[in-house]
Design an enzyme around this catalytic site. Structure first.
Site, short mmCIF file in Angstrom:
data_model
loop_
_atom_site.label_atom_id
_atom_site.label_comp_id
_atom_site.label_asym_id
_atom_site.label_seq_id
_atom_site.Cartn_x
_atom_site.Cartn_y
_atom_site.Cartn_z
CG ASP A 191 -1.87 1.16 1.26
OD1 ASP A 191 -2.33 1.59 0.17
OD2 ASP A 191 -2.17 1.67 2.35
NE ARG A 232 -11.68 11.88 -7.94
CZ ARG A 232 -12.43 11.29 -6.99
NH1 ARG A 232 -13.67 10.92 -7.26
NH2 ARG A 232 -11.96 11.08 -5.77
CE LYS A 233 -12.70 4.50 -11.44
NZ LYS A 233 -13.54 3.51 -12.15
#
Lengths: 257, 257
Positions: free
Chosen positions: A177, A222-223
């Site tokens: 992450d 936005r991705k």
């Protein structure tokens, strides 16, 4: 879900809660900066290199310490050397940038007064919350801007145990992450994790050094889609592969601004 | 990738490295045991209730401490009360079981001599590696055997920060891995995480209390599929949903046995 406070802070500053860009994406285009700046990349540099307003500089956790194994140090030296190239007798920035890493950048960026009201003063970045060198996450991230990729050299400390003698799946997820999110942030500005999908192929022994390779797959509005592979230090063994989807955000919404 | 050392230890015991079942899946069928046993479920009970061979009992991190908020304590009390039912004036086990939690079960299970050669003596379970109450992961897992589900009450400490003021995505992943894996272990025996797929819907503020609900989806051969939802304590808000795939293993392979 993190983006290291370091990068999010790029969007935060004011008497209390104003949004400005301490160092925005335009930071990528500083071709005029000297080669030595590659050791103080984006965002933090704006604070540290000119007018650091506080009494002492925070500790940069990405620098070598006595807990690093020879293998970890060797990989660090390898990528660090790629941050500078020599052309016609002059040292210039290379394709790689070492990213500094702090345990709580917001505290330093704002002087802590306003934010300590808003946040707990004792809060620390999850990946840097253990002070004892070598006990938790020892890692350093190198960014390759032209290739839109990065690699993280990660040495897993003894406090990260899951299966006996091996690294906890949650600790591996944490590194994935963090590193995928760091790359997404550099490419797309402040982001939040929307999805992480991880395949655990082979357990990682405690104390070992692995590489976390991340690359941009695509950007759609936005991705931002990032792929990730965690391998042995010689890249021969695949421990985990993953994909991450990140959404560009206005960080102000985290504070209700 | 973890299965809490606690559960993996069910398969480990010998002069050095022999595999036995301290408490196997048959532990589910102990209908003859008194209700009070629901506080000392599976595996650990085999060690703690009869012939605990060492000088002192390890700390059970799933028990309330001074850092727990009233909300956390209330949820604990709610589920803990479900562990006992009163029928005809007698207390009997309910459908729910509180699972104890330790920071390093193997150390206690073997006396540490053989395993300390094999593992680092200082190793600690990732989710229990911070001694300061309230600073890291405060959580307790309750298992509902008839429903093949479990719920974890989780209070996120200030050392788990990711986005400013909010819980790190890796810390959320860690709890999801831990709780889904715990359920998979109770249903299928020792397992390793093969896949985790997580959708982060809404960030979790530092210091807040959330519920991690897990349920069995299906078992196919060695594969156990678990679904998971992380919600606000009143269940109104969905923070994260996830799926986990776990593979049944022979834990001996972790040690090359």
């Amino acid at each position: 879900m993190l983006r290291q406070g370091l990068y999010v802070v790029r969007g935060l500053y004011r008497d209390g809660l104003k949004l400005i860009r301490l160092a925005g994406q335009q930071s990528f285009n500083r071709a005029h900066l000297p080669a030595s700046y590659c050791h103080q990349p984006i965002g933090v540099r704006a604070l540290t290199m000119s007018s650091w307003p506080f009494s002492s500089k925070p500790r940069d956790y990405s620098l070598p310490n006595e807990s690093w194994s020879p293998e970890m140090q060797k990989l660090y030296d390898h990528y660090n050397a790629l941050c500078e190239v020599e052309e016609e007798g002059e040292k210039k920035r290379g394709a790689w940038w070492r990213l500094p890493s702090y345990n709580r950048t917001l505290k330093y960026a704002t002087g802590g007064r306003c934010l300590s009201k808003l946040l707990q003063a004792k809060a620390r970045l999850f990946t840097r919350n253990i002070e004892e060198p070598g006990a938790g996450f020892e890692y350093v991230v190198f960014l390759n801007k032209p290739e839109k990729s990065c690699v993280c050299v990660f040495q897993a400390g003894h406090l990260l145990e899951g299966p006996p003698g091996h690294v906890h799946g949650g600790a591996i997820a944490t590194m994935i992450d963090s590193v995928t999110g760091t790359l997404a942030t550099y490419l797309s500005g402040p982001v939040m994790t929307a999805n992480l999908n991880m395949n655990y192929r082979s357990p990682i022994p405690l104390g070992s050094v692995v590489l976390v390779h991340c690359a941009l797959e695509k950007v759609e509005g936005r991705k931002t889609f990032i792929s990730c592979r965690v391998t042995s230090s010689d890249r021969a063994k695949l421990h985990t592969d993953a994909t991450g989807l990140f959404l560009t955000i206005n960080v102000g919404h985290l504070f209700g601004a």
